[in-house]
Design a protein around this motif. Sequence first.
Motif, mmCIF file in Angstrom:
data_model
loop_
_atom_site.group_PDB
_atom_site.id
_atom_site.type_symbol
_atom_site.label_atom_id
_atom_site.label_comp_id
_atom_site.label_asym_id
_atom_site.label_seq_id
_atom_site.Cartn_x
_atom_site.Cartn_y
_atom_site.Cartn_z
ATOM 1 N N TRP A 1 0.830 -1.199 0.000
ATOM 2 C CA TRP A 1 0.000 0.000 0.000
ATOM 3 C C TRP A 1 0.863 1.247 0.000
ATOM 4 C CZ3 TRP A 1 -5.262 -0.140 -0.420
ATOM 5 C CH2 TRP A 1 -5.884 -1.372 -0.190
ATOM 6 N N GLY A 2 0.376 2.275 -0.671
ATOM 7 C CA GLY A 2 0.999 3.581 -0.573
ATOM 8 C C GLY A 2 0.548 4.307 0.682
ATOM 9 N N GLN A 3 1.084 5.509 0.872
ATOM 10 C CA GLN A 3 0.790 6.267 2.092
ATOM 11 C C GLN A 3 -0.492 7.071 1.977
ATOM 12 O OE1 GLN A 3 2.830 7.238 -0.256
ATOM 13 N NE2 GLN A 3 2.392 9.396 -0.599
ATOM 14 N N GLY A 4 -0.999 7.191 0.778
ATOM 15 C CA GLY A 4 -2.246 7.912 0.562
ATOM 16 C C GLY A 4 -2.024 9.337 0.102
ATOM 17 N N THR A 5 -2.951 9.828 -0.702
ATOM 18 C CA THR A 5 -2.919 11.219 -1.158
ATOM 19 C C THR A 5 -4.333 11.789 -1.058
ATOM 20 O OG1 THR A 5 -2.232 12.702 -2.967
ATOM 21 C CG2 THR A 5 -3.246 10.619 -3.608
ATOM 22 N N GLN A 6 -4.422 13.002 -0.541
ATOM 23 C CA GLN A 6 -5.726 13.607 -0.291
ATOM 24 C C GLN A 6 -6.301 14.207 -1.574
ATOM 25 O OE1 GLN A 6 -7.595 13.906 2.747
ATOM 26 N NE2 GLN A 6 -9.170 14.644 1.321
#
Length: 121
Positions: free
Chosen positions: A111-116
């Motif tokens: 998984w990536g760290q996420g982007t808003q």
Amino acid sequence: QVQLVESGGGLVQAGGSLRLSCAASGTIFSINAMGWYRQAPGKQREFVAAITSGGSTNYADSVKGRFTISRDNAKNTVYLQMNSLKPEDTAVYYCNAIVVDGMYNPARPYWGQGTQVTVSS
């Protein structure tokens, strides 16, 4: 170890567009499916779109016709083109990849760290 790094999130008005990118790096023997999930405040993480190494795609009903997933296998990168964005698309978007990270290892998810992504009305 494998790292997934997302980019391209931001603030956009309803009806606008954004393009997310996710690049995988590290010890990669092969990548099977790559995809995107999202999580809105107070809600569970949900599936958005996925693409196999052969290019077959799958979308959540809520984004069909508006979002397009693609990938560049040579760059180990997956993209999500998001058009006609709605306020309900507001969420943290996470990249997911099913990776074989060793010669004798089974494929496993990273998984990536996420982007808003924020869509204003």
